[in-house]
Design an enzyme around this catalytic site. Structure first.
Site, PDB file in Angstrom:
ATOM      1  N   THR A  33      -4.791  35.241 -16.880  1.00 32.44           N
ATOM      2  CA  THR A  33      -5.716  34.821 -17.930  1.00 32.44           C
ATOM      3  C   THR A  33      -7.022  34.262 -17.362  1.00 32.44           C
ATOM      4  OG1 THR A  33      -3.878  34.441 -19.453  1.00 32.44           O
ATOM      5  CG2 THR A  33      -5.971  33.362 -19.982  1.00 32.44           C
ATOM      6  N   GLU A  41     -16.927  36.418 -18.790  1.00 36.99           N
ATOM      7  CA  GLU A  41     -18.170  35.717 -18.441  1.00 36.99           C
ATOM      8  C   GLU A  41     -19.109  36.619 -17.660  1.00 36.99           C
ATOM      9  OE1 GLU A  41     -18.761  31.701 -17.519  1.00 36.99           O
ATOM     10  OE2 GLU A  41     -16.650  31.163 -17.823  1.00 36.99           O
ATOM     11  N   HIS A  67      -5.490  35.901 -24.978  1.00 36.08           N
ATOM     12  CA  HIS A  67      -4.967  36.927 -24.071  1.00 36.08           C
ATOM     13  C   HIS A  67      -3.781  37.545 -24.797  1.00 36.08           C
ATOM     14  CE1 HIS A  67      -4.217  37.977 -19.568  1.00 36.08           C
ATOM     15  NE2 HIS A  67      -4.139  39.039 -20.354  1.00 36.08           N
TER      16      HIS A  67
END
Length: 134
Positions: A33, A41, A67
């Site tokens: 994750t 990002e 996730h």
């Protein structure tokens, strides 16, 4: 600056260093994750930073990620970021991550445009104020 509604996609092949078992966030050989957060990002950053004036960059300030499914090594993960709002220097994104089979993650993310020199000076000042541990 990029217009609201602009989308960008970027892909990665999940390798050993991306796995929860190697990253320290779990004991299974699937995409970690925290790595998926990094992929999200990076996709958003790459949309914005190349078009900024010299001396400006963006930093991530907020991310909320679901996730949704496991992705094994050797699988391609593609993240698509969409710029959904701009409020002065605050940029808001909606992101989706898909592997070759299914949707594996959804996220919202905010980045902030910074002046690189001013940011570096504040980090240096903070570093100076922190005493090293004996």
């Amino acid at each position: 600056m990029v217009d609201v509604g602009t989308k960008r996609s970027q892909s990665w092949i999940v390798t050993r260093e991306h796995l929860a078992s190697a990253f320290g966030s779990g004991l299974v050989d699937v995409l970690a994750t925290p790595v998926l957060v990094g992929f999200c990002e990076e996709c958003a950053r790459q949309m914005i930073d190349p078009g900024l004036p010299t001396g400006q960059k963006t930093v991530g300030t907020v991310i909320s990620l679901e996730h949704l499914a496991a992705t094994p090594p050797g699988t391609r993960v593609t993240v698509t970021a969409e710029l959904v709002a701009v409020d002065r220097r605050r940029l808001s994104f909606s992101l989706e991550a898909r592997d070759e089979v299914e949707l594996v993650g959804r996220a919202t993310h905010e980045r902030f445009v910074i002046d690189e020199a001013r940011f570096a000076a504040s980090v240096d000042a903070k570093r100076e104020s922190v005493r090293p541990s004996p």
